[in-house]
Motif scaffolding. Structure first.
Motif, short mmCIF file in Angstrom:
data_model
loop_
_atom_site.label_atom_id
_atom_site.label_comp_id
_atom_site.label_asym_id
_atom_site.label_seq_id
_atom_site.Cartn_x
_atom_site.Cartn_y
_atom_site.Cartn_z
N LYS A 89 0.83 -1.21 0.00
CA LYS A 89 0.00 0.00 0.00
C LYS A 89 0.86 1.26 0.00
O LYS A 89 0.52 2.25 -0.64
CB LYS A 89 -0.94 -0.01 1.20
N ASP A 92 2.07 1.65 -3.56
CA ASP A 92 1.01 2.02 -4.51
C ASP A 92 0.50 3.43 -4.29
O ASP A 92 0.36 4.21 -5.24
CB ASP A 92 -0.16 1.05 -4.40
N THR A 93 0.17 3.76 -3.04
CA THR A 93 -0.53 5.01 -2.78
C THR A 93 0.29 6.02 -1.99
O THR A 93 -0.05 7.20 -1.98
CB THR A 93 -1.82 4.74 -1.98
N TYR A 95 0.39 5.80 1.21
CA TYR A 95 -0.27 5.79 2.51
C TYR A 95 -0.28 4.37 3.05
O TYR A 95 -0.39 3.41 2.29
CB TYR A 95 -1.71 6.30 2.40
N VAL A 99 -6.11 4.27 0.20
CA VAL A 99 -6.42 5.59 -0.32
C VAL A 99 -7.19 6.38 0.72
O VAL A 99 -8.19 5.91 1.25
CB VAL A 99 -7.25 5.47 -1.62
N GLU A 118 -7.83 11.54 -7.93
CA GLU A 118 -6.92 12.48 -8.56
C GLU A 118 -7.67 13.22 -9.66
O GLU A 118 -8.42 12.63 -10.42
CB GLU A 118 -5.72 11.75 -9.17
#
Length: 179
Positions: A89, A92-93, A95, A99, A118
């Protein structure tokens, strides 16, 4: 499958190994961890069945510490998988917990979670997004009050039911510690 092999039945001590350490599990790939999880799950079910059967027959369970070691291994395996999930995670993000988002009011006045997205254009400049209402209209206030009254009424009914159930249990079992 839920009982041990014939040759191990009746023994007081069964040879077994130690629990898996998290450091060892970190070196394995996901396929091996998946297989190991199911092996441990089958072993735990076998040991829990054996424990219940021993209690039923009022006999000694052979090597009861095996169950603790299997549960410790499962806990360590779950910890390693959570670490990997967090790392994915983060990659990918950016965070740890996926998300991010925010709670907004729907047009009917209910709060709902909206995951962050986004946009090519900033939110305050985007006219299409500005047309979407993130507030509730004044005419929905009456219906919102009715809905909130129903929610409060349901919560009160559930609380009263639980209190009545506890009162009945205390009446039936006066020596029990029920809170």
């Amino acid at each position: 499958m839920f009982f041990e092999e014939e040759d191990k039945r009746g023994e007081r001590v069964i040879k077994h190994g130690r629990a898996w350490y998290a450091e060892e599990l970190r070196q394995k790939d996901n396929v091996d961890l998946h297989k190991l999880w199911y092996v441990l799950l089958i072993e735990r079910n076998l040991l829990l069945t054996l424990e219940e059967e021993s209690d039923r027959l009022e006999k000694h369970m052979p090597s009861p510490e095996r169950l603790e070691k299997v549960e410790e291994s499962m806990k360590n395996l779950e910890e390693v998988l959570k670490e990997r999930d967090t790392a994915v995670k983060l990659l990918d993000t950016g965070y740890e917990k996926g998300v991010p988002g925010r709670w907004i009011n729907s047009p009917l006045g209910y709060k709902r979670y909206s995951p962050a997205k986004e946009y090519y254009v900033p939110f305050h400049v985007n006219k299409r997004m500005a047309r979407k209402r993130h507030y509730y209209e004044p005419w929905t206030q009456t219906y919102r009050k009715i809905f909130l009254e129903q929610v409060v009424r349901e919560k009160k009914k559930a609380f009263t039911r639980e209190r009545h159930r506890i009162r009945k249990l205390k009446k039936r079992f006066p020596d029990a510690e029920i809170d």
